[in-house]
Enzyme design. Structure first.
Site, mmCIF file in Angstrom:
data_model
loop_
_atom_site.group_PDB
_atom_site.id
_atom_site.type_symbol
_atom_site.label_atom_id
_atom_site.label_comp_id
_atom_site.label_asym_id
_atom_site.label_seq_id
_atom_site.Cartn_x
_atom_site.Cartn_y
_atom_site.Cartn_z
ATOM 1 N N LYS A 54 0.858 -1.183 0.000
ATOM 2 C CA LYS A 54 0.000 0.000 0.000
ATOM 3 C C LYS A 54 0.895 1.235 0.000
ATOM 4 C CE LYS A 54 -1.612 2.975 2.823
ATOM 5 N NZ LYS A 54 -1.643 4.121 1.909
ATOM 6 N N GLY A 87 6.758 4.757 8.319
ATOM 7 C CA GLY A 87 5.898 5.934 8.438
ATOM 8 C C GLY A 87 5.996 6.504 9.832
ATOM 9 N N GLU A 107 9.735 0.985 10.679
ATOM 10 C CA GLU A 107 10.718 2.060 10.431
ATOM 11 C C GLU A 107 9.958 3.362 10.657
ATOM 12 O OE1 GLU A 107 13.864 1.723 9.735
ATOM 13 O OE2 GLU A 107 14.055 -0.348 9.053
ATOM 14 N N CYS A 163 13.291 10.918 7.511
ATOM 15 C CA CYS A 163 13.293 10.443 8.902
ATOM 16 C C CYS A 163 14.673 10.575 9.534
ATOM 17 C CB CYS A 163 12.837 8.994 8.937
ATOM 18 S SG CYS A 163 13.801 7.978 7.816
ATOM 19 N N GLU A 166 9.521 15.798 15.558
ATOM 20 C CA GLU A 166 10.151 15.620 14.252
ATOM 21 C C GLU A 166 9.634 16.745 13.360
ATOM 22 O OE1 GLU A 166 8.794 12.141 12.079
ATOM 23 O OE2 GLU A 166 10.827 11.784 11.372
#
Ligand code: NAP
Length: 486
Positions: free
Chosen positions: A180, A234, A256, A290, A387
């Site tokens: 997906k 994600g 992750e 990330c 973040e």
């Protein structure tokens, strides 16, 4: 969209080797974040199509796992070569749907394809073990076997590489996949599906489900008993949700997730190299990776000099449409991302941070944001724990190694960390004390196929790439054989 190979622009789901519409014919719009303009419409799949893909993948698994590693490796190798042959078109599709500069998109395609190349080779090296028996008449053999049908859910910031980094080892191991992609960037995924078909993957081995109903499709992928492994890249909240959903069927899971990378500059560092490393780490993909430097800590003796050199270079980073030459910073992915960055900046300034450069929306409008440097940042600001996912560098000063290690580790995240310095004793002390899965020392660029990518703490678990990458898609079985001995 100007492409040399128009077959790469696919708008339907890829299920059992065919491009197909959603059952109800629904579609959703894909837009270009640089212009806000409409690109195309893509099939909007739901639970029904996802279940069908899982069943096809399950059927395909029975034959795919029986191929030798050499046979699977050959098909993967062809896929890799097709990606490299079509690199310009793949980069164009990526830039148009995601926004990153075209040269950077090309870099992503190379990086993504490198996983396919690497695991094409690793496919033939799934070695087990023989273990000396615990009794004279026992022989013990350890086999590694593919886990089964794998589900992969991937983000928009690396629309190509986050897919290949999962799918290449899974396919090499003998698993079949249902992917997906992110709602914003399904075109890059569908383009490589077309190349997978040309490479000769049998129907059902690789399936792609575009959707704007992430929760519905994610529910099927994380709860279906046929799916044996879920690999997710994600945000941490969605990762936690999927991990919970996977619990009932006890799936193997890799996550992750988000990061909050410290970037530390010690007084004895090569400051020019540190400036270049910080720019490479911070401003790549407009700050939307990330592993982007999220907090820059500079030792007080060189704080002013570092800021002066950093500002001089960041000021010249060209912002614009990724298809224009010389652009190095594209737009943020959407308005929500800009609002988040605006909030973090306002909060930091209200608590005493100083705007040294930028600090607002770019004059180009839309979701373009100025490359920004904030000085005198403190741990009390929201930006310390968040973040950023945007082109803001928050810069702190620190006094000594213990002080900065504490600040650097003061986060639930543990993905990437960086530091610059020359003292070898300090290098080992800091490298060992940082609670992160990856540490760049005197470099701001750490991602490579040959090393294990992944985090600790709430940045997740599991490793992608390298000799460890395939383990995520294998299960171990040991055979205990009793033999007659005289
Ligand atoms: P996200 O919102 O978590 O989305 C990631 C994927 O999950 C997308 O495909 C998304 O679909 C899907 N998703 C969202 N809600 C879901 C649900 N309820 N069930 C199942 N799937 C769901 O993250 P993002 O904003 O796209 O990506 C940025 C994040 O990814 C950052 O935190 C970044 O650090 C992290 N990231 C980590 C790594 C790493 O290797 N550690 C690499 C890259 C990015 P939709 O797009 O359709 O919403």
């Amino acid at each position: 969209m100007q492409l040399k190979n128009n077959n790469l622009l696919q708008q339907q789901a890829f299920i059992n080797g065919e491009f197909v519409d959603a059952k109800n014919g629904n579609t959703f719009n894909i837009t270009n974040p640089s212009t806000g303009g409409f690109l195309t419409r893509v099939a909007d799949c739901g639970a029904e199509e996802t279940e069908a893909a899982v069943l096809f993948a399950s059927v395909a698994f029975q034959e795919w796992k029986e191929l030798t590693g050499i046979e699977r490796g050959r098909i993967l190798r062809r896929w890799y070569e097709l990606m490299m042959d079509n690199i310009d078109d793949l980069a164009t599709i990526l830039t148009l749907e995601q926004g990153k500069p075209w040269s950077e998109a090309k870099g992503e395609i190379k990086y993504g394809a490198s996983f396919v190349e690497w695991f094409a080779e690793e496919a033939k090296r799934v070695y087990g073990d023989t273990i000396p028996g615990h009794q004279r008449d026992k022989r013990i053999i350890v086999l590694k076997q593919p886990i089964g049908v794998v589900a992969a859910i991937t983000p928009w910031n690396f629309p190509n590489a986050m897919i290949t980094r999962k799918v290449a080892p899974a396919l090499a191991a003998g698993c079949t996949c249902v992917i997906k992609p992110a709602e914003a960037t399904p075109l890059s995924a569908l383009a490589i599906a077309q190349l997978a078909r040309e490479a000769g993957f049998p129907p059902g081995v690789l399936n792609i489900i575009p959707t704007n109903k992430a929760a519905e499709v994610g529910k099927v992928l994380s709860t279906h008993p046929i799916v044996k492994k879920l690999s997710f890249t994600g945000s941490t909240p969605v990762g936690k949700l999927l991990m919970k959903q996977c619990a009932d069927t006890v799936k193997k899971v890799s996550l992750e997730l988000g990061g909050n990378a410290p970037f530390i500059v010690f007084a004895d560092a090569d400051l020019d190299a540190a400036v270049d490393g910080a720019i490479a780490s911070k401003y790549r993909n407009a700050g939307q990776t990330c592993v982007c430097a999220n907090r820059l800590f500079v030792q007080e003796d060189v704080y002013d000099l570092f800021l002066q050199k950093y500002k001089a270079k960041v000021a010249y980073l060209k912002v614009g449409d990724g298809m224009e030459e010389d652009v190095v910073i594209g737009p943020l992915i959407n308005e929500k991302a800009v609002k988040k960055v605006e909030h973090l900046l306002e909060d930091a300034v209200s608590k005493g941070a100083k705007k040294l450069l930028g600090g607002g929306r770019h004059e180009l409008g839309g979701t373009f944001y100025e490359p920004t440097i904030l000085a005198d940042v403190a741990v009390t600001m929201d930006i310390h724990q968040t973040e950023i996912f945007g082109p803001i560098s928050p810069v702190y000063s620190f006094s000594d190694a213990d002080d900065v290690i504490n600040m650097a580790n003061d986060t639930p995240f543990g993905l990437a960390a960086y530091f610059y310095g020359k003292n070898i004793d300090l290098i080992f002390k800091v490298a060992e004390a940082l609670e992160y899965g990856m540490v760049g020392i005197n470099t701001g660029m750490i991602s490579t196929t040959v090393a294990p990518f992944g985090g600790i703490k709430e940045s997740g678990f599991g490793r992608e790439g390298s000799k460890y990458g395939m383990e995520e898609y294998l299960v171990k079985k040991y055979l205990c054989l009793q033999v007659e001995t005289n």
